[in-house]
Every structure is written in structure tokens, then in C-alpha cells.
Design an enzyme around this catalytic site. Structure first.
Site, PDB file in Angstrom:
ATOM      1  CD  GLU A  58      -2.992   1.197   2.147  1.00  8.61           C
ATOM      2  OE1 GLU A  58      -3.897   2.027   1.989  1.00  8.61           O
ATOM      3  OE2 GLU A  58      -3.030   0.300   3.006  1.00  8.61           O
TER       4      GLU A  58
ATOM      5  CB  CYS B 292      -7.144   3.027   3.665  1.00 13.40           C
ATOM      6  SG  CYS B 292      -7.539   2.168   5.208  1.00 13.40           S
TER       7      CYS B 292
ATOM      8  CG  ASN C 208      -9.070  -2.318   2.273  1.00 20.80           C
ATOM      9  OD1 ASN C 208      -8.320  -3.241   2.563  1.00 20.80           O
ATOM     10  ND2 ASN C 208      -9.105  -1.189   2.980  1.00 20.80           N
ATOM     11  CD  GLU C 209      -9.220  -2.254   7.590  1.00 18.49           C
ATOM     12  OE1 GLU C 209      -8.228  -2.903   7.926  1.00 18.49           O
ATOM     13  OE2 GLU C 209      -9.252  -1.008   7.595  1.00 18.49           O
TER      14      GLU C 209
END
Length: 663
Positions: free
Chosen positions: A46, A239, A374-375
Site C-alpha cells: 500500500e 485504504c 477493502n476492510e
């Protein structure tokens, strides 16, 4: 003998009497258990901590196309310099004009500060390139690498002249060879003469990138990834995928095609933490999806791209309906997933397969996995995921889909995110894998060694996509946290029938520009070091084996249960080499005697060992001491018994050891 290893050995010898009990473990090498997937141990990238621009991506110039909201951020301009926005690249229209300053003693030009400086090394070559246009007949620029702190007569230590000869936009390139090593150099450009020139996409790259690619990766950092022998490579986040809002989400289609025409994107990590604030942190997209796929291929890892499900970051927007894409407007996001699969795997005659081929890779990348979201959590996520799953299954039934169970590894009281609900939803939608994330303290890692032993064997497989031991009050890369990660990972291996992928996080961090820690690999502009957590991952990945072997103590898994005194252990067989591999962590503060009864192994032999052992629990590697803590090789003896062979050993306190020997 290595001094560090000798210290551990001496400490062990001095305190053996403190551990009178021998812990006996039984290893059944006769019967092979579940296959261990080649994707079991991998890496997750990331763009946080200046991991892309300023890190893995080889570009040394900040704001090379003048597209930052403040067009000259990262640059010092002097003399007559004008920024214009009608340049040759549609999605990067800005450029500068250097004009005659009006007096022979004056100068017009630019200085670029790079990313915390520009790092150059003695004897290395650097490729300077620029798109230029002569505005008043042929002009020229002087290109220099300078040291503003130099006590010598001259700031510049290397210079080249570039003639700008064409009235049309054209790319010009020269090579600079550095006569010295400097972590904090700058790039300076002077207008030479009185003829105005226009400059766009000013770039400086090491010639010697990883695999020698022109738009390539910083060699030492990419090699560190290859040395991990990863089975899976998850990208681009995290993120980053979501962005702080939909406008700033990561859009893969903006990252392919000519690098000069990839638009700038805001980096959500620029402003996330006001105590680690970097207003000049943006994404150039020079490291884009083509480069991610190519890097996956170069390091031998399966690519796992993660795409937006139409939700902006739920942490920052919670459940604000207006922050997310309405259900009836999801089609472009679904198309992004389908088009990405075509980009990765499609024939050169297809629309997106042709884009890949035009970028230099006619053969498909053979992508097998895709993550959607994502998440993320809650009905906002579950209802949006359904049409993605349906569309991907219909067009590409062989692609495995990765969903997510949210940002935590268990239900949290009074929280909006529910871990169990996430798993129920993923099972209902028949996701192939479920991405779990956990950043937890020492006690959590010590008490969750049996986490996956009770998982449903008939449901989706587990992808531990982000995890790290965050020491309580010690969020850094110290030895103890890495050791507990090693202990916990025995549960991955023991449960390989349900755990198929794991990637710790984050991966990279610049020592001068980080937002988050702990991290796997740290670096400045010319050097890097691998953390103890990195070495733990490497030990597992290079000693993974192909099948689980049963390993028990008193018929129970070894995971710090009652009577096991902080021991964690697992075993595997490598059918490629015919070897048994045992991994054992001693998380107690005392040395421990262990004995392995090896069913299916007969005769004496020597086991090769690899051991992490260190006295200072808060110690860590650093730029100054990059190899303070590293695994050390050794041997142990396997002795022939009446019915089976036996391996007896003494484990140092707070240590992790791998044994490897022929069956």
C-alpha cells in the site's frame, strides 16, 4: 560462531537448570495432511509511508509534471518561470516555461528537492529525461545534481547540457554519472542562453533499476521483495483503494498507458494523521497496475488486485449514504473489475488486452484472484458486493473472489462493524476467500494460537490480508513483537486446509516520512534494512513445505495451551525435497528442553536449523545496524530410537527455530 548466536547459547547454558521438564512432541511423518498453498505466505503493498513515490518506485523527482494543486510544490523557481496548462498530455496538462531573465547576470531555472532529498550513489548512472519544446528557435538547459550544503567551491557535482531543438514537443534524455554518494542531493536546471523553452514531465531515474526496466523499481527494495519468495502479492491497498471519498479512490484505469499521461491522485495518507502530516504526499501513478502485475511476475508471486466496491472509506464517512455509490449506479465499478480481468488475461485482440500488449506485455499475466472492497462491513458492503460477484461469476467463473470480514478479527461491543456478520455474508455470497485484518497487542497473539483450529472447513478459505503485532505502548519493529508473530503463524500452517493466504502489513516505510508502524522494510534515500518481522516472514516462506504434518503434545496442538509453557509449533513435509520441517517458538522467558518423536523417520541424521534469538526484547534493526537481529544457521542431531527417530534440543528463551531434515 556468530557473536549474537553465541550470546544466546551462553545464556541458554547458564540457565538450563531453570527448565527441568522436557516437553515431548509427536510428529507423524507417515501421513501427509492438507496441502499448503503456494500462496500461503505473501506480501501486501500500500502507498503509505512514502512506499511508492519516494520508495519502491524508482522516480527521484517530486511533482515531475507540475500537477500538484500547488503547481511548483517540490520545486524552487527563480528568474522568469511561468506555469501553463495547455501541454501535450491531456490528463497532465501542466508544464513550465523558462524565459530570458532580462540580464546576463541573472538566471532562470528550477531546483527539485526530491523525496527528502535525491539519493545518488557513487559510480551509478541516472537517466534524466524531459519533454521539451523550443519556443524561439533552438534553446538549451543545463542539468545538474547539486549539494547545497557543500563546503567546496561548487555546489554541482555533475552536469550535462540538453539542447532543446524542436518546435514540437519531444522527449530528450541524457545520462548523469554520480562521482559520489549523497542522500540529500537536489536536481537543478538552468536555462542556457536567452531562448525560451517549455519543459514537461521532468524525470530522473536510476539506470540500474530492478530488472533494468526504464519505468522501474528501486533495485534494493524490489530485491528485498524477491528475497521473501512471496506466493501472493496484494495491491494497491488497503485504504488507498477506497480513498477518503469516491473522487480520491484508486482508479486502475488511470494508472495504465503512457506514464506521462497518468493523472495525479490525492493520497489519503497525506492528511490522515495530523501528528505525522505530509502536505506533499500524492500518487503520481507512475507505479500503476501494469507495473504491479509485472512486479508480481518478476518476483514469482500470484497477483491479487483489490478494487473499489463503490464505498468510500467507512472509517472517515461511517454510514453516510451520500458518501457511497447508489446501488443503481454501480455498473461502472463492476465494469472496472471485468475490464481489469481482461487487461490481465485477455487476448491482444481485446480492448484491454491490447492496452497491456501496447505497454510491452502481449502474454497474459494469468491473474487468478480479485478482491472487491477493502476492510468494509455492514449492509452497505454486503448489498453492493452481490452484483459484483454475479457479474464476475458469469463472465469469468474461474476467477476466485476475495471478500472482507471488516477491520477487526472479532466482534467488538457497541461497534458498527461486526466480524461474525461479515463471515455470514461472505458465506451466503459464496466468496472464495475472506480477508481478515488484525493489528493486536502481545497478549492477543499469545492467546490466539488456536484461532483457526475451530473454523468451518466447508466455508470460504481464509486470507489474513493485514496483520501485525502492535506491542502495547510499543508500536515499533522490536524483537518481541516479531517473535510473537512467528509463534502465531504456526497456526496458519497447522490449519492450511482453511488458511490459504497471509500477508503482514504494512510493507514499506521511509525513515524520514512514515505515518504508520511497525513495517517490514525501512529505508532512506540510499540504504535500507529488513526488520525482524521481515526475517520471520522469510523463514516461513522459504521453509513452507507442501503438506501439513500432525504435530501434538499430549495429543493436543502446540499453541501455548495449559502445560505447554509458551511453546507454539507446527510441522510440514516438503515433497519437492523429501524433507520434514518443524517450526517451534518458545515465547517463555526461560530456556526449554524439547524432544520430538518422529514417526515415519528412522536412522540418525543431521537437521539443519535456522534460529532467531536475541536478548533485548525492545531491540530492532536500523539503518545504522541493519543486521543487529538476523536468523542464524546451525545444526541439531536426529537420533535413531527403537520405533522412531528422536530429535532432542534446548530452545533459548524467547526464540524461534526451524528444523529441516530428510525423512
Amino acid at each position: 560462531m556468530n557473536i549474537k548466536f553465541l550470546t544466546c547459547a551462553m545464556a541458554l547454558s547458564a540457565s538450563l537448570t531453570a527448565s527441568a521438564q522436557t516437553h515431548v512432541m509427536d510428529v507423524n511423518a507417515k501421513k501427509l495432511g492438507a496441502p499448503i498453498q503456494s500462496t500461503m505466505y505473501g506480501i501486501f503493498f500500500e502507498d503509505i509511508n512514502f512506499a511508492a513515490d519516494g520508495g519502491l518506485y524508482g522516480e527521484l523527482v517530486k511533482n515531475r509534471s507540475f500537477e500538484f494543486p500547488q503547481s511548483l510544490m517540490g520545486w524552487q523557481a527563480f528568474g522568469r518561470v511561468e506555469v501553463k496548462n495547455d501541454g501535450p498530455f491531456e490528463r497532465c496538462p501542466h508544464y513550465v516555461v523558462l524565459a530570458n531573465p532580462g540580464h546576463k547576470e541573472r538566471r532562470s531555472g528550477l531546483v527539485n528537492e526530491g523525496f527528502f532529498g535525491i539519493g545518488v550513489e557513487k559510480g551509478e548512472q541516472y537517466r534524466f529525461s524531459v519533454w521539451g519544446k523550443a519556443l524561439q528557435g533552438a534553446g538549451a538547459i543545463r542539468v545538474q545534481l547539486i549539494d547545497e550544503s557543500s563546503m567546496g567551491e561548487e555546489q554541482q557535482f555533475v552536469e550535462q547540457e540538453v539542447a532543446i531543438t524542436s518546435a514540437d514537443w519531444k522527449k530528450y534524455t541524457v545520462t548523469l554519472t554520480s562521482p559520489l554518494t549523497n542522500k540529500h542531493a537536489k536536481l537543478r536546471i538552468f536555462l542556457k542562453g536567452d531562448k525560451s523553452v517549455a519543459l514537461e514531465h521532468i524525470s530522473l531515474f536510476p539506470v540500474n533499476t530492478f530488472k533494468g526496466r526504464e519505468n522501474g523499481m528501486r533495485r534494493d527494495l524490489a530485491q528485498a521483495l524477491a528475497d521473501l519468495h512471496p506466493g501472493i502479492f496484494r495491491f494497491p491497498g488497503g485504504c488507498i483503494v477506497e480513498g477518503c471519498d469516491l473522487e480520491t479512490r484508486y482508479q486502475w484505469k488511470n494508472t495504465v498507458g503512457p506514464v506521462e499521461n497518468r493523472p495525479l491522485n490525492q493520497n489519503r495518507w497525506e492528511h490522515t494523521f495530523d501528528y505525522r502530516y505530509y502536505p506533499d504526499y500524492y500518487q503520481s501513478y507512475g507505479l500503476g497496475f501494469f507495473e504491479f502485475f509485472q512486479l508480481s511476475e518478476d518476483i514469482g508471486a500470484e497477483p491479487l488486485p483489490i478494487l473499489s466496491v463503490g464505498l468510500s472509506c467507512q472509517y472517515q464517512n461511517w454510514e453516510t449514504e451520500s458518501a457511497h455509490v447508489p446501488m443503481d449506479q454501480l455498473q461502472p465499478y463492476i465494469d472496472d473489475c471485468l475490464d481489469l480481468i481482461e487487461f490481465a488475461n485477455g487476448p491482444v485482440t481485446s480492448k484491454w488486452g491490447k492496452v497491456r500488449a501496447d505497454m510491452g506485455h502481449p502474454a497474459p499475466f494469468n491473474m487468478k484472484y480479485i478482491g472487491v472492497g477493502n476492510e468494509q462491513w455492514g449492509e452497505y458492503y454486503y448489498e453492493r458486493l452481490k452484483p459484483f460477484v454475479a457479474a464476475i461469476r458469469a463472465k469469468y467463473p474461474d476467477i476466485k473472489i476475495v471478500g472482507t470480514s471488516g477491520p477487526v478479527p472479532e466482534d467488538v461491543p457497541d461497534a458498527t462493524y461486526r466480524f461474525e456478520d461479515g463471515w455470514k455474508a461472505m458465506k451466503a455470497q459464496k466468496a472464495d476467500l475472506v480477508d481478515e485484518h488484525y493489528y493486536r497487542d502481545e497478549q492477543w497473539f499469545l492467546t490466539h494460537g488456536l484461532r483457526y483450529d475451530s473454523y468451518d472447513r466447508k466455508g470460504p478459505k481464509v486470507f489474513a490480508g493485514e496483520y501485525a503485532c502492535h506491542g502495547k505502548g510499543k508500536k515499533w519493529n522490536h524483537y518481541e513483537a516479531a517473535l510473537l508473530e512467528a509463534a502465531f503463524m504456526t497456526g496458519f500452517e497447522r490449519n492450511a486446509d482453511v488458511v490459504w493466504m497471509t500477508t503482514p502489513a504494512p510493507l514499506f516505510a521511509h525513515v524520514d516520512g512514515w505515518q504508520w508502524r511497525p513495517d517490514q522494510i525501512w529505508y532512506d534515500n540510499t540504504q535500507m534494512f529488513k526488520t525482524v518481522s521481515y526475517y520471520v516472514q522469510q523463514m516461513y516462506a522459504t521453509n513452507a513445505g507442501t503438506n501439513v504434518l500432525q504435530l501434538t503434545m499430549d495429543k493436543k496442538p502446540v499453541a501455548n495451551q495449559d502445560g505447554q509453557d509458551g511453546l507454539f509449533a507446527s510441522a510440514a513435509f516438503d515433497s519437492k525435497t523429501g524433507e520434514v520441517i518443524i517450526k517451534v517458538a518458545n515465547t517463555s522467558r526461560q530456556p526449554q528442553a524439547v524432544s520430538f518423536n518422529l514417526t515415519g523417520v528412522k536412522g540418525d541424521r543431521t537437521a539443519q536449523t535456522l534460529t532467531l534469538c536475541h536478548d533485548g526484547m525492545d531491540d530492532e534493526n536500523s539503518i545504522c545496524k541493519p543486521e543487529l537481529i538476523t536468523p542464524q544457521p546451525g545444526t541439531a542431531q536426529v537420533s535413531n530410537g527403537k520405533k522412531q527417530s528422536v530429535l532432542n534440543d534446548q530452545l533459548p528463551a524467547m526464540s524461534f527455530r526451524i528444523y529441516r531434515f530428510k525423512k
